[in-house]
Design a protein around this motif. Structure first.
Motif, PDB file in Angstrom:
ATOM      1  N   LYS A 157      -5.723   5.838   7.579  1.00  0.00           N
ATOM      2  CA  LYS A 157      -5.299   4.444   7.773  1.00  0.00           C
ATOM      3  C   LYS A 157      -6.500   3.510   7.872  1.00  0.00           C
ATOM      4  N   GLN A 158      -7.541   3.954   8.584  1.00  0.00           N
ATOM      5  CA  GLN A 158      -8.722   3.112   8.754  1.00  0.00           C
ATOM      6  C   GLN A 158      -9.452   2.908   7.433  1.00  0.00           C
ATOM      7  N   VAL A 159      -9.616   3.969   6.661  1.00  0.00           N
ATOM      8  CA  VAL A 159     -10.271   3.849   5.357  1.00  0.00           C
ATOM      9  C   VAL A 159      -9.473   2.905   4.456  1.00  0.00           C
ATOM     10  N   ALA A 160      -8.164   3.014   4.495  1.00  0.00           N
ATOM     11  CA  ALA A 160      -7.321   2.140   3.677  1.00  0.00           C
ATOM     12  C   ALA A 160      -7.535   0.674   4.039  1.00  0.00           C
ATOM     13  N   LYS A 161      -7.653   0.388   5.312  1.00  0.00           N
ATOM     14  CA  LYS A 161      -7.863  -0.992   5.757  1.00  0.00           C
ATOM     15  C   LYS A 161      -9.265  -1.488   5.417  1.00  0.00           C
ATOM     16  N   SER A 194     -11.270  -0.466   2.936  1.00  0.00           N
ATOM     17  CA  SER A 194     -11.581  -0.446   1.502  1.00  0.00           C
ATOM     18  C   SER A 194     -10.783  -1.523   0.796  1.00  0.00           C
ATOM     19  N   SER A 195     -11.307  -2.734   0.827  1.00  0.00           N
ATOM     20  CA  SER A 195     -10.531  -3.855   0.299  1.00  0.00           C
ATOM     21  C   SER A 195     -10.553  -3.962  -1.224  1.00  0.00           C
ATOM     22  N   THR A 196     -11.571  -3.430  -1.900  1.00  0.00           N
ATOM     23  CA  THR A 196     -11.669  -3.639  -3.344  1.00  0.00           C
ATOM     24  C   THR A 196     -11.142  -2.472  -4.172  1.00  0.00           C
ATOM     25  N   GLU A 197     -11.139  -1.288  -3.629  1.00  0.00           N
ATOM     26  CA  GLU A 197     -10.679  -0.131  -4.399  1.00  0.00           C
ATOM     27  C   GLU A 197      -9.154  -0.141  -4.495  1.00  0.00           C
ATOM     28  N   ARG A 198      -8.640   0.113  -5.700  1.00  0.00           N
ATOM     29  CA  ARG A 198      -7.191   0.126  -5.902  1.00  0.00           C
ATOM     30  C   ARG A 198      -6.605   1.510  -5.671  1.00  0.00           C
ATOM     31  N   VAL A 199      -7.388   2.546  -5.952  1.00  0.00           N
ATOM     32  CA  VAL A 199      -6.940   3.923  -5.731  1.00  0.00           C
ATOM     33  C   VAL A 199      -8.054   4.653  -5.002  1.00  0.00           C
ATOM     34  N   ILE A 200      -7.713   5.241  -3.863  1.00  0.00           N
ATOM     35  CA  ILE A 200      -8.691   5.941  -3.026  1.00  0.00           C
ATOM     36  C   ILE A 200      -8.266   7.393  -2.892  1.00  0.00           C
ATOM     37  N   MET A 239       0.844  -1.167   0.000  1.00  0.00           N
ATOM     38  CA  MET A 239       0.000   0.000   0.000  1.00  0.00           C
ATOM     39  C   MET A 239       0.898   1.241   0.000  1.00  0.00           C
ATOM     40  N   ILE A 240       0.426   2.274  -0.666  1.00  0.00           N
ATOM     41  CA  ILE A 240       1.153   3.540  -0.719  1.00  0.00           C
ATOM     42  C   ILE A 240       0.223   4.651  -0.257  1.00  0.00           C
ATOM     43  N   TYR A 241       0.698   5.470   0.662  1.00  0.00           N
ATOM     44  CA  TYR A 241      -0.051   6.631   1.151  1.00  0.00           C
ATOM     45  C   TYR A 241       0.601   7.888   0.588  1.00  0.00           C
ATOM     46  N   ILE A 242      -0.239   8.797   0.069  1.00  0.00           N
ATOM     47  CA  ILE A 242       0.268  10.069  -0.442  1.00  0.00           C
ATOM     48  C   ILE A 242      -0.571  11.194   0.165  1.00  0.00           C
ATOM     49  N   TYR A 243       0.025  11.944   1.081  1.00  0.00           N
ATOM     50  CA  TYR A 243      -0.648  13.096   1.685  1.00  0.00           C
ATOM     51  C   TYR A 243      -0.390  14.299   0.800  1.00  0.00           C
ATOM     52  N   ASN A 244      -1.425  15.069   0.517  1.00  0.00           N
ATOM     53  CA  ASN A 244      -1.280  16.188  -0.410  1.00  0.00           C
ATOM     54  C   ASN A 244      -1.973  17.435   0.111  1.00  0.00           C
ATOM     55  N   ASP A 245      -1.422  18.581  -0.290  1.00  0.00           N
ATOM     56  CA  ASP A 245      -2.051  19.878  -0.039  1.00  0.00           C
ATOM     57  C   ASP A 245      -1.393  20.907  -0.955  1.00  0.00           C
ATOM     58  N   TYR A 246      -1.617  22.163  -0.664  1.00  0.00           N
ATOM     59  CA  TYR A 246      -1.132  23.241  -1.524  1.00  0.00           C
ATOM     60  C   TYR A 246       0.392  23.225  -1.676  1.00  0.00           C
ATOM     61  N   GLY A 247       1.116  23.307  -0.564  1.00  0.00           N
ATOM     62  CA  GLY A 247       2.569  23.441  -0.629  1.00  0.00           C
ATOM     63  C   GLY A 247       3.351  22.166  -0.383  1.00  0.00           C
ATOM     64  N   GLY A 248       2.753  21.227   0.315  1.00  0.00           N
ATOM     65  CA  GLY A 248       3.424  19.960   0.574  1.00  0.00           C
ATOM     66  C   GLY A 248       4.533  20.016   1.600  1.00  0.00           C
ATOM     67  N   ASN A 264      -0.235  -5.071 -14.718  1.00  0.00           N
ATOM     68  CA  ASN A 264      -0.890  -6.042 -13.832  1.00  0.00           C
ATOM     69  C   ASN A 264      -0.342  -5.964 -12.399  1.00  0.00           C
ATOM     70  N   HIS A 265      -0.199  -4.762 -11.927  1.00  0.00           N
ATOM     71  CA  HIS A 265       0.287  -4.499 -10.569  1.00  0.00           C
ATOM     72  C   HIS A 265      -0.842  -3.787  -9.826  1.00  0.00           C
ATOM     73  N   HIS A 266      -1.219  -4.285  -8.682  1.00  0.00           N
ATOM     74  CA  HIS A 266      -2.434  -3.765  -8.045  1.00  0.00           C
ATOM     75  C   HIS A 266      -2.219  -3.310  -6.608  1.00  0.00           C
ATOM     76  N   GLU A 267      -1.122  -2.623  -6.368  1.00  0.00           N
ATOM     77  CA  GLU A 267      -0.904  -2.074  -5.029  1.00  0.00           C
ATOM     78  C   GLU A 267      -1.877  -0.934  -4.785  1.00  0.00           C
ATOM     79  N   LYS A 268      -2.500  -0.948  -3.626  1.00  0.00           N
ATOM     80  CA  LYS A 268      -3.470   0.086  -3.276  1.00  0.00           C
ATOM     81  C   LYS A 268      -2.750   1.400  -2.996  1.00  0.00           C
ATOM     82  N   ILE A 269      -3.323   2.498  -3.510  1.00  0.00           N
ATOM     83  CA  ILE A 269      -2.761   3.831  -3.289  1.00  0.00           C
ATOM     84  C   ILE A 269      -3.845   4.717  -2.698  1.00  0.00           C
ATOM     85  N   ILE A 270      -3.499   5.412  -1.624  1.00  0.00           N
ATOM     86  CA  ILE A 270      -4.435   6.299  -0.939  1.00  0.00           C
ATOM     87  C   ILE A 270      -3.895   7.720  -0.999  1.00  0.00           C
TER      88      ILE A 270
END
Length: 170
Positions: free
Chosen positions: A150-154, A156-162, A1-10, A93-99
């Motif tokens: 983190k909770q949403v990621a856990k 959401s078992s079927t979505e590949r990108v959230i 799983m990959i988490y990407i936090y985003n906003d204006y300036g980062g 054919n790579h299906h790592e979940k990204i949030i």
């Protein structure tokens, strides 16, 4: 799983979110002391040349990678990244979940002014104290945002990108 936090300036709320996620900050909703805020990796360190770059912060306790990105005002960056991700997942054919988790709703006005003075005008003597004050105001919201992400990621078992636009966590 990959988490990407985003906003204006980062470089402010996203840096704090990544630090909470990686357990580099106390795992509570308590206000952070100034020195802990200023010692967060990448906090108030990124510049204009870093906009749009994925910044790697580390791997969490489950081996998930944590990144941040500053997207400026462009609301199309995250949807475009989602489409690119889905294309690459399909093609290879790579299906790592990204949030993607938007930290913008946690930003208090004082932090916006602090970022403007510090990053925009290079006036740290005005901007940094405002950034620290803003970080103290929103650290509890950022902590809750990370926990929710983190909770949403856990859950959401079927979505590949959230994509989480998020809200204020009070």
């Amino acid at each position: 799983m990959i988490y990407i936090y985003n906003d204006y300036g980062g470089t402010h709320t996203t840096a704090l979110a990544a630090a909470y996620h990686l357990k580099q900050l106390p795992q509570s909703e308590k206000t952070l002391p100034s020195d802990e805020i200023l010692n967060v990796r990448y906090f108030n360190q990124l510049t204009k040349k870093d906009f749009g770059k994925l910044i790697f912060h580390g791997k969490d306790e489950d081996g998930n990678e944590v990144y941040t990105i500053g997207r400026k005002r462009n609301k199309l960056v995250v949807p475009a990244l989602k489409e690119l991700t889905l294309l690459l997942q399909s093609k290879f054919n790579h299906h790592e979940k990204i949030i993607f988790s938007n930290t913008s709703p946690t930003v208090p006005i004082v932090m916006s002014f602090g970022g403007f003075f510090s990053r925009g005008l290079k006036m740290d003597f005005i901007g940094v104290p405002l950034l620290v004050k803003g970080a103290k105001q929103c650290c509890d919201n950022i902590y809750r945002l990370v926990e929710n992400t983190k909770q949403v990621a856990k859950d959401s078992s079927t979505e590949r990108v959230i994509i989480l636009e998020n809200k204020m966590y009070k």
